[in-house]
Scaffold this active site. Structure first.
Site, short mmCIF file in Angstrom:
data_model
loop_
_atom_site.label_atom_id
_atom_site.label_comp_id
_atom_site.label_asym_id
_atom_site.label_seq_id
_atom_site.Cartn_x
_atom_site.Cartn_y
_atom_site.Cartn_z
N GLY A 85 43.88 43.49 51.50
CA GLY A 85 45.01 44.40 51.23
C GLY A 85 45.75 44.73 52.52
O GLY A 85 45.12 45.02 53.53
N ARG A 127 44.14 37.14 49.42
CA ARG A 127 42.69 37.09 49.24
C ARG A 127 42.37 35.61 49.03
O ARG A 127 43.10 34.91 48.34
CB ARG A 127 42.28 37.94 48.04
CG ARG A 127 42.85 39.36 48.16
CD ARG A 127 41.99 40.42 47.55
NE ARG A 127 42.76 41.65 47.38
CZ ARG A 127 42.57 42.79 48.06
NH1 ARG A 127 41.62 42.86 48.97
NH2 ARG A 127 43.31 43.85 47.83
N THR A 156 42.84 48.89 56.49
CA THR A 156 42.77 49.13 55.04
C THR A 156 43.12 50.60 54.81
O THR A 156 42.65 51.47 55.54
CB THR A 156 41.38 48.83 54.45
OG1 THR A 156 41.28 49.45 53.16
CG2 THR A 156 40.23 49.32 55.30
N ASP A 180 42.07 52.40 52.57
CA ASP A 180 40.99 53.13 51.89
C ASP A 180 40.12 54.00 52.81
O ASP A 180 39.45 54.90 52.34
CB ASP A 180 40.07 52.14 51.16
CG ASP A 180 40.71 51.57 49.91
OD1 ASP A 180 41.89 51.89 49.65
OD2 ASP A 180 40.04 50.79 49.19
N ASP A 206 37.36 53.11 54.17
CA ASP A 206 36.02 52.95 53.59
C ASP A 206 35.02 52.29 54.53
O ASP A 206 33.98 51.81 54.08
CB ASP A 206 36.12 52.15 52.28
CG ASP A 206 36.76 50.77 52.48
OD1 ASP A 206 37.28 50.50 53.58
OD2 ASP A 206 36.74 49.97 51.53
N ARG A 224 39.32 52.18 46.29
CA ARG A 224 38.46 51.41 45.38
C ARG A 224 37.06 52.00 45.27
O ARG A 224 36.57 52.23 44.19
CB ARG A 224 38.39 49.97 45.88
CG ARG A 224 38.14 48.98 44.82
CD ARG A 224 38.32 47.55 45.24
NE ARG A 224 38.52 47.34 46.66
CZ ARG A 224 38.92 46.20 47.17
NH1 ARG A 224 39.20 45.19 46.38
NH2 ARG A 224 39.06 46.05 48.47
P1 ADP Z 1 39.09 43.49 52.56
O1 ADP Z 1 39.07 42.70 53.78
O2 ADP Z 1 40.26 44.41 52.48
O3 ADP Z 1 37.75 44.16 52.27
P2 ADP Z 1 38.47 41.50 50.52
O4 ADP Z 1 37.10 42.03 50.25
O5 ADP Z 1 39.30 41.06 49.38
O6 ADP Z 1 39.39 42.53 51.32
O7 ADP Z 1 38.28 40.28 51.54
C1 ADP Z 1 39.41 39.62 52.07
C2 ADP Z 1 39.08 38.18 52.28
O8 ADP Z 1 38.03 38.05 53.23
C3 ADP Z 1 38.58 37.44 51.06
O9 ADP Z 1 39.62 37.06 50.18
C4 ADP Z 1 37.94 36.23 51.70
O10 ADP Z 1 38.91 35.30 52.13
C5 ADP Z 1 37.30 36.85 52.96
N1 ADP Z 1 35.89 37.16 52.70
C6 ADP Z 1 35.39 38.18 51.95
N2 ADP Z 1 34.05 38.13 51.90
C7 ADP Z 1 33.67 37.04 52.61
C8 ADP Z 1 32.42 36.42 52.92
N3 ADP Z 1 31.27 36.92 52.48
N4 ADP Z 1 32.42 35.31 53.69
C9 ADP Z 1 33.59 34.78 54.15
N5 ADP Z 1 34.81 35.31 53.88
C10 ADP Z 1 34.85 36.42 53.13
O1 F6P Z 2 41.57 47.87 49.61
C1 F6P Z 2 42.83 48.43 49.60
C2 F6P Z 2 43.36 48.54 48.21
O2 F6P Z 2 44.65 49.07 48.36
C3 F6P Z 2 42.50 49.37 47.25
O3 F6P Z 2 42.69 50.75 47.40
C4 F6P Z 2 42.94 48.85 45.92
O4 F6P Z 2 41.93 48.94 44.97
C5 F6P Z 2 43.25 47.40 46.19
O5 F6P Z 2 43.49 47.28 47.57
C6 F6P Z 2 44.41 46.88 45.40
O6 F6P Z 2 44.55 45.56 45.68
P1 F6P Z 2 45.74 44.62 45.16
O7 F6P Z 2 46.75 44.64 46.23
O8 F6P Z 2 45.09 43.31 45.00
O9 F6P Z 2 46.26 45.22 43.89
#
Ligand code: ADP
Ligand code: F6P
Length: 323
Positions: A11, A72, A126, A128, A130, A172
């Site tokens: 995000g 993502r 982010t 959030d 978090d 989230r």
């Molecule tokens: P955030 O970074 O905001 O927590 P996501 O959890 O969607 O958002 O993760 C973003 C991207 O990071 C994923 O779409 C993927 O490309 C990569 N990613 C997430 N988890 C893993 C993992 N276990 N190993 C490698 N890449 C990862």
């Molecule tokens: O992780 C940041 C965030 O904005 C969360 O608060 C929310 O649940 C999510 O991303 C929304 O993601 P998307 O942009 O895929 O709707």
């Protein structure tokens, strides 16, 4: 280290662009070549990699969203995906990478570092808030400000109608946006995932406040704890005929110019991330604690358990009660 790259992932959040600006300027001033990877890991796997100069970040510092684009990318979680990513980095002679994102994005950075020997540094981006290891993540402050500004607008219309409003904000798994926006906008009820949802307490609060003449109450709900619509329905079932509406602020919180705090934080974190790469560090994440920027081992940082600010929540709950 001669060549480094930067990407944003997951995000988007306000302040990512401030960090991006600072990384490019500080790296070039340190004699490094900087490459921008578009669309996060997806772009890395597809080879969307371009050399950057300072003019590329000339007018991005304050802007919301991310000038590097984001996505993502499930493929990055697979061995084949990671191998393609590393092949592309090697093709460009890139030895170090700065990843701006949340804990998921850090997992990708960790894999690049530990499994493939690319020096990787994470900057927390982010809305959030978090991530347990840092006081604040980039975008949180602006998201709270956006929520407060929206609630200010809602207050105008609900107040003159003796109406209540349930307002949903993003978050989230984390109630920080709801908590900070709630207390700063004088919300009468705050519902967060960290505190068990008790509809009777919510209803009792509204009834108590109305008995004291306060007909217009704001209930703020974190996405991770429920929906505005659902909470509104729960309330109306117990208070039939109540004048109440619901709204989901959703992605409105995630755009707009970064607040002054997010801009400064992004710049300071960006500079620190480059310094880490110059010093040969890898698998580190950047954070802020008591206004000091630090770096910490990625695995240790991600293993930390978030501590919810229950005292602030209790204070908000106490302030929202009419007497
Ligand atoms: P955030 O970074 O905001 O927590 P996501 O959890 O969607 O958002 O993760 C973003 C991207 O990071 C994923 O779409 C993927 O490309 C990569 N990613 C997430 N988890 C893993 C993992 N276990 N190993 C490698 N890449 C990862
Ligand atoms: O992780 C940041 C965030 O904005 C969360 O608060 C929310 O649940 C999510 O991303 C929304 O993601 P998307 O942009 O895929 O709707």
């Amino acid at each position: 280290m001669k060549r480094i790259a930067i990407l944003t992932s997951g995000g988007d959040s306000q302040g990512m662009n401030s960090a991006y600006y600072a990384v490019v300027h500080h790296a070039i001033q340190n004699g490094l070549e900087v490459y921008g990877i578009k669309y996060g890991y997806k772009g890395l796997i597809e080879g969307k990699i371009e050399r950057l100069d300072m003019l590329d970040v000339e007018n991005v510092l304050h802007r919301g969203g991310t000038a590097l684009f984001t996505s993502r990318c499930p493929e990055m979680k697979t061995t084949a995906g990671k191998q393609k990513a590393v092949e592309n980095l090697r093709k460009f002679g890139i030895e170090g990478i700065i990843v701006i994102g949340g804990d998921g994005s850090f997992m990708g950075a960790r894999a690049l570092s530990v499994e493939y020997g690319i020096n990787a540094i994470g900057i927390p981006g982010t809305i959030d808030n978090d991530l347990a290891y840092t006081d604040f993540t980039l975008g949180f402050d602006t998201a709270v400000e956006n929520a407060v500004n929206n609630i200010k607008v809602l207050r105008d219309t609900v107040y003159c109608n003796d109406r209540s409003m349930v307002v949903e904000v993003m978050g989230r798994n984390c109630g920080d946006i709801a908590l900070y926006a709630g207390i700063e906008s004088g919300a009468e009820v705050i519902v967060v995932p960290e505190v068990p949802y008790d509809i009777n307490k919510v209803v009792d609060r509204i009834k108590n406040n109305q008995a004291h003449g306060k007909m217009s109450n704001i209930v703020i709900v974190a996405e991770g704890a429920g929906t505005a619509e659902g909470v509104c329905k729960d309330i109306v079932e117990r208070m039939p005929g109540l004048n109440i509406r619901s709204v989901n602020l959703g992605h409105l919180l995630r755009g707009g110019h970064a607040s002054s705090q997010d801009r400064l934080l992004g710049i300071r974190m960006g500079v620190h991330a480059v310094d880490c790469l110059v010093a040969g560090k890898t698998s580190r994440v950047i954070g802020v604690h008591n206004n000091e920027i630090f770096d910490e081992d990625m695995v240790e940082a991600l293993a930390k358990k978030r501590v919810f600010n229950k005292a602030l929540y209790d204070l908000a709950w106490h302030l929202g009660e009419s007497k």
